[in-house]
Design a protein around this motif. Structure first.
Motif, short mmCIF file in Angstrom:
data_model
loop_
_atom_site.label_atom_id
_atom_site.label_comp_id
_atom_site.label_asym_id
_atom_site.label_seq_id
_atom_site.Cartn_x
_atom_site.Cartn_y
_atom_site.Cartn_z
N ALA A 43 0.86 -1.19 0.00
CA ALA A 43 0.00 0.00 0.00
C ALA A 43 0.89 1.23 0.00
O ALA A 43 2.12 1.13 0.11
N ALA A 44 0.28 2.39 -0.10
CA ALA A 44 1.04 3.64 -0.06
C ALA A 44 1.86 3.67 1.23
O ALA A 44 1.36 3.36 2.30
N PHE A 45 3.12 4.01 1.11
CA PHE A 45 4.02 4.01 2.26
C PHE A 45 4.58 5.41 2.51
O PHE A 45 4.38 5.99 3.56
N CYS A 46 5.26 5.96 1.52
CA CYS A 46 5.93 7.25 1.74
C CYS A 46 5.01 8.44 1.48
O CYS A 46 5.22 9.51 2.04
N GLY A 47 4.02 8.26 0.62
CA GLY A 47 3.08 9.33 0.33
C GLY A 47 3.62 10.42 -0.58
O GLY A 47 2.96 11.44 -0.79
#
Length: 82
Positions: A43-47
């Motif tokens: 899933a999105a981690f760092c954004g």
């Protein structure tokens, strides 16, 4: 804020206009963007687009969910192996 309709893996969802695809997936409970080669959910981690964990296919093109704003009628596909 107005809402728009998108399709995620064939499922129609309503999201707030102006949010990113990553936020839309998370708020809808569909926060897995893809599965690794060993079938681990990602899933999105760092954004901010550096980690690229949030890769999805949007209207036939590979995109980063955290860097793409939702648009009405978008077709999002989450990868099984990417």
């Amino acid at each position: 804020m107005s809402q728009i309709r998108l399709t995620v893996d064939g499922q129609s969802i309503l999201v707030s206009d102006g949010c990113s695809v990553a936020v839309a997936l998370s708020l809808s409970g569909l926060d897995v963007c893809r599965y690794s080669i060993t079938q681990q959910p990602r899933a999105a981690f760092c954004g901010m687009g550096i980690c690229q964990e949030c890769r999805v296919t949007i209207n036939g093109q590979r995109r980063l969910a955290c860097q793409t704003l939702c648009q009405s009628g978008m077709h999002i596909e989450r990868s099984k192996n990417a």
